[in-house]
Design a protein around this motif. Structure first.
Motif, PDB file in Angstrom:
ATOM      1  N   HIS A 115      12.647   6.644  12.351  1.00 49.71           N
ATOM      2  CA  HIS A 115      14.423   7.264  11.945  1.00 49.71           C
ATOM      3  C   HIS A 115      13.785   8.522  12.537  1.00 49.71           C
ATOM      4  O   HIS A 115      14.782   9.579  13.166  1.00 49.71           O
ATOM      5  N   GLY A 116      13.403   8.883  12.451  1.00 51.22           N
ATOM      6  CA  GLY A 116      12.943  10.934  12.927  1.00 51.22           C
ATOM      7  C   GLY A 116      12.665  11.085  13.929  1.00 51.22           C
ATOM      8  O   GLY A 116      12.696  12.346  14.398  1.00 51.22           O
ATOM      9  N   GLY A 117      11.710  10.058  14.160  1.00 57.26           N
ATOM     10  CA  GLY A 117      11.158  10.304  15.763  1.00 57.26           C
ATOM     11  C   GLY A 117       9.762  11.175  15.655  1.00 57.26           C
ATOM     12  O   GLY A 117       9.737  12.048  17.129  1.00 57.26           O
ATOM     13  N   PHE A 118       9.253  10.925  14.360  1.00 59.90           N
ATOM     14  CA  PHE A 118       7.809  11.832  14.194  1.00 59.90           C
ATOM     15  C   PHE A 118       6.951  11.248  14.000  1.00 59.90           C
ATOM     16  O   PHE A 118       6.970  10.318  13.666  1.00 59.90           O
ATOM     17  N   ARG A 119       5.738  11.774  14.536  1.00 59.12           N
ATOM     18  CA  ARG A 119       4.258  11.295  14.323  1.00 59.12           C
ATOM     19  C   ARG A 119       3.898  11.762  12.526  1.00 59.12           C
ATOM     20  O   ARG A 119       2.626  10.973  12.400  1.00 59.12           O
ATOM     21  N   HIS A 120       3.798  12.310  12.490  1.00 60.60           N
ATOM     22  CA  HIS A 120       3.271  12.732  10.910  1.00 60.60           C
ATOM     23  C   HIS A 120       4.532  13.282  10.121  1.00 60.60           C
ATOM     24  O   HIS A 120       5.784  13.791  10.015  1.00 60.60           O
ATOM     25  N   LEU A 121       4.141  13.160   8.909  1.00 59.25           N
ATOM     26  CA  LEU A 121       4.539  13.510   7.620  1.00 59.25           C
ATOM     27  C   LEU A 121       4.040  14.368   6.956  1.00 59.25           C
ATOM     28  O   LEU A 121       2.988  13.788   6.302  1.00 59.25           O
ATOM     29  N   ILE A 122       3.975  15.672   5.490  1.00 59.62           N
ATOM     30  CA  ILE A 122       3.994  15.802   4.628  1.00 59.62           C
ATOM     31  C   ILE A 122       3.912  16.126   3.418  1.00 59.62           C
ATOM     32  O   ILE A 122       4.991  14.915   3.539  1.00 59.62           O
ATOM     33  N   VAL A 123       2.989  15.532   2.547  1.00 61.92           N
ATOM     34  CA  VAL A 123       3.268  14.426   1.658  1.00 61.92           C
ATOM     35  C   VAL A 123       2.853  15.595   0.707  1.00 61.92           C
ATOM     36  O   VAL A 123       2.247  16.516   0.352  1.00 61.92           O
TER      37      VAL A 123
ATOM     38  N   MET B  66       0.951  -1.153  -0.188  1.00 62.13           N
ATOM     39  CA  MET B  66       0.037  -0.275   0.232  1.00 62.13           C
ATOM     40  C   MET B  66       0.871   1.234   0.153  1.00 62.13           C
ATOM     41  O   MET B  66       2.027   0.985   0.831  1.00 62.13           O
ATOM     42  N   LEU B  67      -0.077   2.151  -0.723  1.00 59.04           N
ATOM     43  CA  LEU B  67       0.804   3.121  -1.015  1.00 59.04           C
ATOM     44  C   LEU B  67       0.809   4.500   0.005  1.00 59.04           C
ATOM     45  O   LEU B  67      -0.433   4.921   0.608  1.00 59.04           O
ATOM     46  N   VAL B  68       1.282   5.527   0.284  1.00 55.15           N
ATOM     47  CA  VAL B  68       0.993   7.165   1.430  1.00 55.15           C
ATOM     48  C   VAL B  68       0.051   7.706   0.499  1.00 55.15           C
ATOM     49  O   VAL B  68      -1.030   8.082   1.436  1.00 55.15           O
ATOM     50  N   ARG B  69      -0.044   6.911  -0.587  1.00 58.55           N
ATOM     51  CA  ARG B  69      -1.769   8.233  -1.245  1.00 58.55           C
ATOM     52  C   ARG B  69      -2.625   7.612  -1.314  1.00 58.55           C
ATOM     53  O   ARG B  69      -3.328   7.664  -0.978  1.00 58.55           O
ATOM     54  N   ASP B  70      -2.528   5.811  -0.031  1.00 61.53           N
ATOM     55  CA  ASP B  70      -3.617   5.523  -0.766  1.00 61.53           C
ATOM     56  C   ASP B  70      -4.339   5.591   1.450  1.00 61.53           C
ATOM     57  O   ASP B  70      -5.007   5.173   1.710  1.00 61.53           O
ATOM     58  N   ALA B  71      -3.484   5.573   2.223  1.00 57.50           N
ATOM     59  CA  ALA B  71      -3.170   5.958   3.567  1.00 57.50           C
ATOM     60  C   ALA B  71      -3.930   7.309   3.884  1.00 57.50           C
ATOM     61  O   ALA B  71      -4.264   7.970   5.079  1.00 57.50           O
ATOM     62  N   MET B  72      -2.855   8.450   3.105  1.00 51.84           N
ATOM     63  CA  MET B  72      -3.006   9.905   3.761  1.00 51.84           C
ATOM     64  C   MET B  72      -4.295  10.615   4.339  1.00 51.84           C
ATOM     65  O   MET B  72      -4.992  10.345   3.173  1.00 51.84           O
ATOM     66  N   SER B  73      -3.872  11.103   5.010  1.00 49.21           N
ATOM     67  CA  SER B  73      -4.927  12.870   4.463  1.00 49.21           C
ATOM     68  C   SER B  73      -5.608  13.768   4.045  1.00 49.21           C
ATOM     69  O   SER B  73      -4.153  14.296   3.705  1.00 49.21           O
ATOM     70  N   THR B  74      -5.997  13.268   3.198  1.00 49.51           N
ATOM     71  CA  THR B  74      -6.151  15.039   2.264  1.00 49.51           C
ATOM     72  C   THR B  74      -6.484  16.064   2.370  1.00 49.51           C
ATOM     73  O   THR B  74      -6.523  17.168   1.647  1.00 49.51           O
ATOM     74  N   MET B  75      -7.579  16.252   3.907  1.00 50.17           N
ATOM     75  CA  MET B  75      -7.534  17.179   4.705  1.00 50.17           C
ATOM     76  C   MET B  75      -6.140  17.939   4.780  1.00 50.17           C
ATOM     77  O   MET B  75      -5.751  17.821   5.873  1.00 50.17           O
TER      78      MET B  75
ATOM     79  N   TRP C  65       6.155   6.358  -2.320  1.00 44.94           N
ATOM     80  CA  TRP C  65       6.294   5.475  -1.500  1.00 44.94           C
ATOM     81  C   TRP C  65       5.427   4.799  -0.267  1.00 44.94           C
ATOM     82  O   TRP C  65       4.165   4.694  -0.275  1.00 44.94           O
ATOM     83  N   THR C  66       5.710   3.911  -0.188  1.00 35.96           N
ATOM     84  CA  THR C  66       4.892   2.414   0.347  1.00 35.96           C
ATOM     85  C   THR C  66       5.099   3.107   1.682  1.00 35.96           C
ATOM     86  O   THR C  66       6.164   4.070   2.404  1.00 35.96           O
ATOM     87  N   LEU C  67       4.080   2.623   2.474  1.00 36.24           N
ATOM     88  CA  LEU C  67       3.625   3.526   4.155  1.00 36.24           C
ATOM     89  C   LEU C  67       5.216   2.284   4.470  1.00 36.24           C
ATOM     90  O   LEU C  67       5.439   3.215   5.616  1.00 36.24           O
ATOM     91  N   GLU C  68       5.339   1.158   4.393  1.00 38.98           N
ATOM     92  CA  GLU C  68       6.488   1.141   5.225  1.00 38.98           C
ATOM     93  C   GLU C  68       7.662   2.251   5.086  1.00 38.98           C
ATOM     94  O   GLU C  68       9.048   2.388   5.824  1.00 38.98           O
ATOM     95  N   GLU C  69       8.188   2.598   3.421  1.00 39.84           N
ATOM     96  CA  GLU C  69       9.428   3.748   3.943  1.00 39.84           C
ATOM     97  C   GLU C  69       8.455   5.012   4.412  1.00 39.84           C
ATOM     98  O   GLU C  69       9.722   5.255   5.609  1.00 39.84           O
ATOM     99  N   ALA C  70       7.452   5.144   4.659  1.00 35.47           N
ATOM    100  CA  ALA C  70       7.029   6.370   5.841  1.00 35.47           C
ATOM    101  C   ALA C  70       7.293   5.871   7.495  1.00 35.47           C
ATOM    102  O   ALA C  70       7.394   6.212   7.743  1.00 35.47           O
TER     103      ALA C  70
END
Length: 135
Positions: free
Chosen positions: A94-102, A1-10, A83-88
């Motif tokens: 690695h960065g110690g954070f819980r959100h990524l801007i897509v 599964m990819l980031v586009r499938d999981a991300m919030s578009t809000m 990106w795959t969800l594994e990459e995200a």
């Protein structure tokens, strides 16, 4: 599964001059855990998260006086929708954070935010009532 499938578009975008209270109200109203902070003077993107709000309030700072820009993470790791969800998840771990801007791959504009919660929703099995599983 990819980031586009999981991300919030809000995508909630605020300016660095918004107060923390204003940011919290907007985040709460939209049920999001992060706001993208766009500084038009520097054309820079940052992120303000629930944790940033909590740290400020916990330090005794006044949310009506504190500007979002003073609490924004500007050293941001951006994700691609491809990106795959594994990459995200790896970037978050690695960065110690819980959100990524897509960012859009072509335009470089923010098109979504992916969170740990979004990834867990995709990876976790569907919720079933425990009694239904026993029967």
């Amino acid at each position: 599964m990819l980031v586009r499938d999981a991300m919030s578009t809000m995508v909630l975008t605020i300016g660095p001059a918004h107060t923390l209270r204003q940011a919290a109200r907007l985040m709460s109203a939209r049920h999001v855990g992060a706001a993208i902070v766009l500084d038009t003077d520097t054309s820079g993107l940052g992120i303000l998260t629930e944790r940033d709000l909590l740290n400020s309030i916990g330090a005794g700072q006044n949310p009506d006086l504190e500007a979002a820009g003073s609490h924004t993470t500007t050293d941001v790791v951006f994700a691609s929708p491809s990106w795959t969800l594994e990459e995200a998840a790896g970037a978050m771990s690695h960065g110690g954070f819980r959100h990524l801007i897509v960012l859009d791959d072509d335009q470089g504009e923010p098109i979504g935010v992916v969170s740990v919660r979004d990834i867990i929703r995709c990876w976790a099995p569907s919720r079933h009532h425990p009694a239904a599983l026993a029967g």
